[in-house]
Design a protein around this motif. Structure first.
Motif, PDB file in Angstrom:
ATOM      1  N   PRO A  13       0.834  -1.203   0.000  1.00 58.34           N
ATOM      2  CA  PRO A  13       0.000   0.000   0.000  1.00 58.34           C
ATOM      3  C   PRO A  13       0.867   1.251   0.000  1.00 58.34           C
ATOM      4  O   PRO A  13       1.911   1.306   0.644  1.00 58.34           O
ATOM      5  CB  PRO A  13      -0.804  -0.116   1.290  1.00 58.34           C
ATOM      6  CG  PRO A  13      -0.064  -1.080   2.131  1.00 58.34           C
ATOM      7  CD  PRO A  13       0.685  -1.972   1.204  1.00 58.34           C
ATOM      8  N   VAL A  14       0.477   2.237  -0.707  1.00 60.68           N
ATOM      9  CA  VAL A  14       1.202   3.498  -0.815  1.00 60.68           C
ATOM     10  C   VAL A  14       0.760   4.392   0.334  1.00 60.68           C
ATOM     11  O   VAL A  14      -0.420   4.668   0.503  1.00 60.68           O
ATOM     12  CB  VAL A  14       0.923   4.184  -2.165  1.00 60.68           C
ATOM     13  CG1 VAL A  14       1.627   5.523  -2.254  1.00 60.68           C
ATOM     14  CG2 VAL A  14       1.308   3.278  -3.306  1.00 60.68           C
ATOM     15  N   LEU A  15       1.741   4.792   1.121  1.00 60.01           N
ATOM     16  CA  LEU A  15       1.450   5.683   2.232  1.00 60.01           C
ATOM     17  C   LEU A  15       1.392   7.118   1.719  1.00 60.01           C
ATOM     18  O   LEU A  15       2.183   7.505   0.853  1.00 60.01           O
ATOM     19  CB  LEU A  15       2.528   5.570   3.307  1.00 60.01           C
ATOM     20  CG  LEU A  15       2.667   4.208   3.976  1.00 60.01           C
ATOM     21  CD1 LEU A  15       3.868   4.222   4.903  1.00 60.01           C
ATOM     22  CD2 LEU A  15       1.416   3.869   4.744  1.00 60.01           C
ATOM     23  N   PRO A  16       0.507   7.891   2.261  1.00 64.75           N
ATOM     24  CA  PRO A  16       0.457   9.290   1.806  1.00 64.75           C
ATOM     25  C   PRO A  16       1.707  10.024   2.289  1.00 64.75           C
ATOM     26  O   PRO A  16       2.226   9.766   3.376  1.00 64.75           O
ATOM     27  CB  PRO A  16      -0.796   9.846   2.480  1.00 64.75           C
ATOM     28  CG  PRO A  16      -1.099   8.934   3.609  1.00 64.75           C
ATOM     29  CD  PRO A  16      -0.541   7.595   3.239  1.00 64.75           C
ATOM     30  N   LYS A  17       2.211  10.909   1.458  1.00 63.92           N
ATOM     31  CA  LYS A  17       3.416  11.662   1.806  1.00 63.92           C
ATOM     32  C   LYS A  17       3.112  12.636   2.946  1.00 63.92           C
ATOM     33  O   LYS A  17       2.059  13.255   2.976  1.00 63.92           O
ATOM     34  CB  LYS A  17       3.935  12.447   0.605  1.00 63.92           C
ATOM     35  CG  LYS A  17       4.576  11.579  -0.436  1.00 63.92           C
ATOM     36  CD  LYS A  17       5.235  12.430  -1.480  1.00 63.92           C
ATOM     37  CE  LYS A  17       6.002  11.561  -2.462  1.00 63.92           C
ATOM     38  NZ  LYS A  17       6.659  12.355  -3.473  1.00 63.92           N
TER      39      LYS A  17
END
Length: 128
Positions: A13-17
């Protein structure tokens, strides 16, 4: 028998910056908790404030050195003036006579000396 899968083929999953401010704080906190930075700051603190040759002592010694150099110059100048007076006293009879008359109240034969005192420069002060 089932096969053992060592990795998952799905995407992680891509974590929000994190916002820029949080990233900057994260960098600063990592820098401040660095063991070399902490050791360097501790070393500088000990050398500047806790050592026997600390910053305050060094500045005081430098000021004392300046004062001693100034007094050295003053005494060297005074010494040169006294040497000049000494050579004059050894060689000039007029100056010897002047010194004897002023300092030791000596006089020539058949001469009277009157010593007066200036009231403005008197030692005691009148009391009311």
């Amino acid at each position: 028998m089932e096969e053992f899968v060592d990795f998952v083929t799905e995407k992680e999953p891509v974590l929000p910056k994190a916002p820029r401010k949080r990233r900057a704080l994260n960098r600063i906190s990592r820098f401040l908790t660095n063991k070399y930075f902490i050791a360097s700051v501790g070393f500088l603190g000990v050398m500047l404030f806790l050592d026997k040759n600390d910053l305050i002592t060094t500045m005081g010694r430098r000021e004392e050195l300046q004062n001693l150099n100034q007094s050295k110059e003053h005494y060297l100048q005074e010494l040169s003036e006294l040497r000049k007076v000494k050579t004059d006293l050894e060689n000039d009879p007029v100056i010897i006579e002047k010194l004897a008359r002023e300092k030791y109240l000596m006089k020539r034969e058949n001469e009277d000396i009157f010593v007066t005192e200036d009231k403005n420069k008197s030692v005691g002060t009148p009391q009311n």
